[in-house]
Write an enzyme that holds these catalytic residues in place. Structure first.
Site, PDB file in Angstrom:
ATOM      1  CB  ALA B  12       1.761   5.369  10.622  1.00  0.00           C
ATOM      2  CB  CYS B  13       4.662   1.123  11.628  1.00  0.00           C
ATOM      3  SG  CYS B  13       5.000  -0.261  10.541  1.00  0.00           S
ATOM      4  N   PRO B  14       6.368   2.435   8.986  1.00  0.00           N
ATOM      5  CG  PRO B  14       7.891   1.890   7.295  1.00  0.00           C
ATOM      6  CD  PRO B  14       6.480   2.349   7.507  1.00  0.00           C
ATOM      7  N   GLY B  15       7.550   4.851   9.720  1.00  0.00           N
ATOM      8  CA  GLY B  15       8.088   6.218   9.699  1.00  0.00           C
ATOM      9  C   GLY B  15       9.241   6.431  10.670  1.00  0.00           C
TER      10      GLY B  15
END
Ligand SMILES: Cc1cc2nc3c(=O)[nH]c(=O)nc-3n(C[C@H](O)[C@H](O)[C@H](O)COP(=O)(O)OP(=O)(O)OC[C@H]3O[C@@H](n4cnc5c(N)ncnc54)[C@H](O)[C@@H]3O)c2cc1C
Lengths: 394, 77
Positions: B12-15
């Site tokens: 998921a963001c910011p992964g």
């Protein structure tokens, strides 16, 4: 013979696990290189409010239930095939189950100039002593800028730098320095906070307090002569005083087989069961693992409960639930998410700040008597899990 | 010219952008970094990252829900 459980580390996760297992007839040994447990969020109170470090320190044995063995020694190797843990003093311990709970290690040598920066100013990440040093440093700061930077996107307590920025601006205002000292927050991610939803809540609050935000700023070098932080992305920021959250790593002690560590030395685990990859008699919990969730005390606590239940024969699983508090001067909110759902929009409110303060007040008791506090926390988690599933805030 | 592939699918963001940052730290000018991601936020994020860092975005494509960014490292000091 009772099952022998060796727990490496008596921090948040390790101590709770030991206390959960002891009443059930396990032969539990906690090995910790330190004699005291420190409540890490307390660093913020030492650095920005001048609270005495003693308030956040307790001798580890005083936090363990009677019957838990405590060994003050440093673990140097863990052999998962031979089921053996060896310590600096040369002793070795055999086990039926091992749980690694040694936390994340902070690397101040990865970024050039960082160690010197820490020695000059202290910080609010590494220790109560360095937090006290930062408190004294800030006392002498009358003009210019105080910069908080981050050296790697993976660090414990993702709201930590933001909490620092809020508390620093509160401190400066109380000293009448709001217009004279600027607080600057530099983060490696595209928005003010890793999650865009949470960034949208925090950014206006930070700006309202005059905090200058730099995004895509991953500290890559500290230039102590010219007093500037240089980023990997090619920008630089001048400072009068600066604190940089260091790159974090998994355990530096030897673990065999070596493949159970990832590139950053974190212990590879099954994110649901906490089993070390490939071993059903070895677990790792808390900040020392590669679980794709926030490195936080809440995670360590929930994973400790899962491991305790599994050792008692239940098929417990960790959902990846986080509940990281963010505090401003007077209000609070939480970053709430799990493996399957991104953080939801949780409004800042005075009530949530009170919830956080209550939690801090119950911390020592929650570590020693988890069986008492677990049902209370569980009721809260169950109620708020609903919001995560529906993707709603509260 | 080394090619580094960062598989950030499922993150998921910011992964994905964090994974790119970590790969970038170890890269050198001339290297190619390929990032695979499924988070829709990655597209605007990687474009903003390119603008900030002044590296070269060779291509940005999407197929079957997988976003693929091919980046040529040109701006490291
Ligand atoms: C400024 C700051 C604010 C934070 N705020 C929050 C918050 O509000 N909420 C939250 O949930 N989390 C917060 N955290 C994060 C939280 O403190 C950690 O995530 C939590 O302590 C992790 O627990 P742990 O048991 O994995 O590791 P730790 O608590 O770090 O314990 C690890 C233990 O292992 C021991 N050890 C390490 N190596 C060895 C070895 N080789 N041999 C023997 N012993 C060893 C250490 O001495 C230590 O006692 C914050 C952290 C910081 C720095």
């Amino acid at each position: 013979m009772a099952n022998r459980v060796i727990i490496v580390g008596g921090g948040g996760g390790g101590a709770i696990l030991a206390n959960l297992l002891q009443p059930h007839g396990f032969d539990v040994t906690v090995i910790d290189k330190s004699t005291s447990h420190f409540f890490q969020p307390g660093n913020l109170w030492i650095a920005f409010k001048g609270v005495s470090p003693e308030k956040f320190l307790r001798p580890i044995p005083s936090l363990l239930k009677k019957g838990v063995n405590y060994v003050n020694d440093e673990v140097v190797s863990v052999d998962l095939n031979e089921r053996r843990v060896t310590t600096r003093s040369g002793r070795s311990y055999e086990y039926d189950f091992v749980v690694l709970a040694s936390g994340a290690e902070l690397d101040y040598s990865a970024v050039p100039g960082h160690r010197e920066l820490l020695e000059r100013f202290g910080d609010f990440y590494s220790s109560p002593e360095n937090s006290l040093k930062l408190w004294n440093t800030l006392r002498g700061l009358k003009e210019g800028s105080f910069v908080i930077g981050v050296a790697d996107p993976i660090y414990k307590c993702p709201p930590g730098p933001h909490k620092g920025a809020f508390l620093a601006s509160e401190l400066l205002r109380s000293r009448g320095l709001a217009g004279k000292v600027k607080v600057v927050l530099a983060v490696p991610v595209p928005h003010a906070y890793p999650s865009k939803t949470v960034a949208d809540i925090l950014e206006p609050e930070l700006k309202e307090r005059g905090v200058e935000i730099h995004t895509f700023f991953t500290v890559n070098e500290v230039d102590n002569r010219e007093n500037r932080l240089v980023s990997l992305e090619g920008e630089d920021i001048k400072f009068n005083v600066a604190v940089v959250v260091p790159p974090h790593r998994g355990p530096s002690y030897n673990i065999s087989p070596a493949e159970v560590k990832d590139q950053s030395s974190y212990v590879k685990i099954d994110k649901y069961t906490s089993n070390v990859q490939g071993f059903d008699d070895a677990y790792a919990i808390g900040d020392c693992t590669n679980a794709p969730t926030s490195k936080s005390g809440v995670t360590a606590h929930l994973q400790a409960e899962v491991v305790a239940a599994r050792l008692l024969g239940y098929d417990a699983r960790y959902s990846g639930r986080t509940n990281c508090p963010i505090i401003t001067d007077g209000k609070g909110t939480f970053v709430i998410s799990d493996y399957d759902h991104p953080p939801i929009k949780v409004r800042l409110s005075r009530f949530k700040r009170l919830m956080e303060d209550l939690f801090v007040a119950t911390y020592w008791s929650a570590v020693k008597y988890p069986e008492f506090w677990s049902p209370i926390f569980k009721a809260y988690f169950d109620a708020t899990d609903e919001f995560i599933r529906r993707g709603e805030g509260w | 010219m080394p090619e580094i592939t960062v598989d950030a699918r499922g993150m998921a963001c910011p992964g994905p952008i964090s994974a790119l940052t970590r790969a970038y730290r170890n890269a050198q000018n001339g290297d190619i970094i390929i990032v695979l991601a499924t988070d829709p936020g990655f597209k605007p994020d990687v474009q903003a990252w390119i603008e900030k860092t002044r590296n070269e975005l060779v291509s940005l494509t999407e197929e079957g829900g997988v976003i693929k960014a091919v980046i040529k490292v040109t701006a490291k000091k």
